[in-house]
Write an enzyme that holds these catalytic residues in place. Structure first.
Site, short mmCIF file in Angstrom:
data_model
loop_
_atom_site.label_atom_id
_atom_site.label_comp_id
_atom_site.label_asym_id
_atom_site.label_seq_id
_atom_site.Cartn_x
_atom_site.Cartn_y
_atom_site.Cartn_z
N LYS A 96 73.84 75.13 62.93
CA LYS A 96 74.93 75.42 63.86
C LYS A 96 76.15 74.65 63.42
CE LYS A 96 76.29 75.41 68.72
NZ LYS A 96 75.85 75.21 70.13
N ASP A 129 76.74 75.30 81.36
CA ASP A 129 77.06 76.66 80.85
C ASP A 129 75.77 77.46 80.79
OD1 ASP A 129 78.84 78.59 80.08
OD2 ASP A 129 79.04 77.90 78.01
#
Length: 373
Positions: free
Chosen positions: A101, A206
């Protein structure tokens, strides 16, 4: 090293830090090579002769570290393009596949320059790199703490600069799931995860269909019976249950799940809540370890947290503004489905068919991708 104190690193300082054989001429030759490859860039309007590190250069440094540690040997295809990150398939020397990532904070703000002009005036490329590194440090620290506590998260393997290497999870993002056999059961599992995080002192911040993976697991005795297991990802915005805005973040996570299940699966829970005030009472109960302290234990200072939180808030505001007029995720899916060969400018990773390499010149059909996309 020079970028720690300089947005544009003066050439004499580069010579001093580099200590290359051949003196000044050797340094200038190396600088020219790096600039041609797009790993550093010269600032034309600077008051002095100097260079800045590009995101491509930062990518290269991070990959070099992962390779030296034997965590990454090869880089495969890109499997995800988010608003704040790129997701790549990588493998170690034994061929074991993992996920890389790459945090890219600032991407949205650069894509919506008009909306963020005043904000961008105070943000340099260097500070976005710094904030991307903070996002990676924070995410890795929380992923490690959650993994060790038995939460369903990918296994954290390594972190360098603005990147994280983690295990590859065989699962689909929940946003791609069109139907499930038992929506009530999956909904209950997700709400239980929110409450379990709260018990350990954390709020995801989130918790939505983009940051939840759904893994199918068949029953060994009854292959027709399938269990759906949610896996949580993406932790840079995670906050403590003691955060000043904790109730807002907690309620938002709950409402995101409620809205998605009503819209996608036509499921509405008959049970109200859960509510922050009730979840707050469970923090640390039954021997639950407070994981919100894991970040400070990793050396993540309060100033770092404040800087990163402000940047993420700006990102989310930009994202909300953008989603009103442009479905960026659909565009990203179309891009992934395309068979076009692409050459990425600014020295970034280059996608060629099904593999990726650091940018080199060649007879490729070029699709220019600037810093803002």
């Amino acid at each position: 090293m020079g970028s720690k104190n300089h947005e544009i690193v003066p050439t004499p300082l580069i010579e001093k830090i580099a200590r290359l054989r051949g003196g000044s001429s050797g340094v200038h030759k190396s600088i020219a090579t790096l600039a041609k490859a797009g790993l550093i860039a010269r600032m034309k309007e600077a008051k002095y002769d100097g260079y800045r590190l590009t995101y491509g250069g930062l990518d290269y440094l991070a990959l070099h570290t992962h390779a030296a540690r034997k965590d990454v040997y090869s880089v495969g295809s890109r499997i995800g393009v988010g608003k704040e990150s790129d997701i790549m398939i990588v493998a170690d020397e034994k061929g074991k596949q993992k996920v890389l990532k790459i945090h890219r904070l600032g991407r949205i703000s650069f894509r919506t320059v008009k909306a963020n002009r005043d904000y961008l005036r105070n943000r340099s490329t260097g500070s976005w790199m710094y904030l991307s590194r903070l996002a990676a440090i924070k995410e890795f620290a929380f992923m490690k703490a959650l993994y060790e506590e038995g939460f369903p998260v990918p296994e954290p393997i390594a972190q360098s600069r603005h990147t994280i290497v983690m295990s590859l999870v065989d699962a689909l993002p929940m946003r791609q799931v069109s139907s499930v056999p038992d929506p009530a059961s999956l909904y209950a599992d997700l709400i239980a995860l929110i409450l379990r995080l709260a018990k350990h002192g954390l709020i995801h911040g989130d918790f939505n269909e983009f940051n939840i993976l759904i893994r199918e697991e068949k029953d060994a005795e009854d292959p027709s019976s399938i269990t759906l297991t949610p896996i949580i990802i993406d932790f840079p915005q995670m906050v403590s249950m003691d955060h000043p805005n904790a109730e807002m973040y907690f309620d938002r996570d709950v409402q995101c799940i409620k809205r998605f299940f009503e819209r996608r699966f036509h499921f509405v829970s008959t049970t109200p809540g859960p509510f922050y005030k009730d979840a707050k009472k469970t923090v640390g109960k039954d021997g639950a370890k407070r994981l919100d302290a894991a970040l400070e234990a990793s050396g993540f200072t309060k100033k770092m947290a404040k800087d990163l939180e402000a940047a993420i808030r700006e990102q989310q505001e930009s994202r909300n503004d953008e989603e009103d007029s442009d479905d960026y995720e659909e565009d990203s899916d179309k891009e992934k489905a395309s068979n076009e060969d692409t050459d990425v400018d600014d020295g970034r990773l280059q996608v060629i068919g099904d593999h990726v390499q650091l940018g080199t010149e060649g007879d490729l059909k070029k699709l220019t991708i600037n810093d803002g996309t």
